[in-house]
Motif scaffolding. Structure first.
Motif, short mmCIF file in Angstrom:
data_model
loop_
_atom_site.label_atom_id
_atom_site.label_comp_id
_atom_site.label_asym_id
_atom_site.label_seq_id
_atom_site.Cartn_x
_atom_site.Cartn_y
_atom_site.Cartn_z
N GLY A 20 0.82 -1.22 0.00
CA GLY A 20 0.00 0.00 0.00
C GLY A 20 0.84 1.26 0.00
O GLY A 20 0.56 2.21 -0.73
N LEU A 21 1.90 1.27 0.81
CA LEU A 21 2.78 2.44 0.85
C LEU A 21 3.48 2.65 -0.49
O LEU A 21 3.55 3.79 -0.99
CB LEU A 21 3.83 2.27 1.96
N ILE A 22 3.95 1.57 -1.09
CA ILE A 22 4.59 1.68 -2.41
C ILE A 22 3.59 2.21 -3.44
O ILE A 22 3.93 3.07 -4.26
CB ILE A 22 5.16 0.32 -2.84
N LEU A 27 1.64 6.36 -7.02
CA LEU A 27 0.55 7.19 -7.54
C LEU A 27 0.91 8.67 -7.49
O LEU A 27 0.65 9.41 -8.43
CB LEU A 27 -0.73 6.94 -6.74
N GLU A 28 1.52 9.10 -6.38
CA GLU A 28 1.93 10.50 -6.25
C GLU A 28 2.97 10.86 -7.31
O GLU A 28 2.92 11.94 -7.90
CB GLU A 28 2.50 10.76 -4.84
N THR A 29 3.90 9.95 -7.55
CA THR A 29 4.96 10.20 -8.53
C THR A 29 4.40 10.31 -9.95
O THR A 29 4.79 11.20 -10.71
CB THR A 29 6.01 9.08 -8.48
N ILE A 30 3.48 9.43 -10.28
CA ILE A 30 2.96 9.37 -11.65
C ILE A 30 1.89 10.43 -11.89
O ILE A 30 1.90 11.12 -12.91
CB ILE A 30 2.39 7.97 -11.94
N ALA A 35 -3.68 12.24 -7.88
CA ALA A 35 -3.63 10.93 -7.24
C ALA A 35 -4.37 10.90 -5.90
O ALA A 35 -4.57 9.82 -5.34
CB ALA A 35 -2.19 10.50 -7.02
N ARG A 36 -4.77 12.02 -5.36
CA ARG A 36 -5.37 12.08 -4.02
C ARG A 36 -6.55 11.13 -3.86
O ARG A 36 -6.68 10.44 -2.86
CB ARG A 36 -5.81 13.50 -3.68
N TYR A 37 -7.42 11.10 -4.84
CA TYR A 37 -8.59 10.22 -4.79
C TYR A 37 -8.17 8.77 -4.65
O TYR A 37 -8.66 8.03 -3.79
CB TYR A 37 -9.44 10.44 -6.04
#
Length: 79
Positions: A20-22, A27-30, A35-37
């Motif tokens: 989950g952390l990865i 998601l934040e990087t891409i 990506a918040r949702y």
């Protein structure tokens, strides 16, 4: 010193939280701010899996305790 058995549920909990952390970082990087949702849903899935695993651990522990109590009661009855 007694060797501890491999705890499958603990390994599953660690793996699910790491995954989950990865995923949140990826998601934040891409996606950036978009990506918040998806990060929220990922966090919700992480919490749900942690609660499910905790309940399974509690169930197993209680089942083991009941079996031990039953075995001790049977031993007392035979003596």
């Amino acid at each position: 010193m007694a060797k501890r058995a491999f705890d499958t549920l603990r390994a599953l909990a660690i793996a699910s939280q790491a995954l989950g952390l990865i995923l949140i970082i990826t998601l934040e990087t891409i996606m950036g701010d978009a990506a918040r949702y998806w990060q929220g849903w990922t966090l919700a899935a992480m919490v749900a899996s942690a609660l499910g695993i905790a309940l399974m651990r509690l169930y197993r522990r209680n089942r083991t305790r009941k079996a031990l109590a039953r075995r001790l009661a049977d031993d007392d009855g035979e003596a």
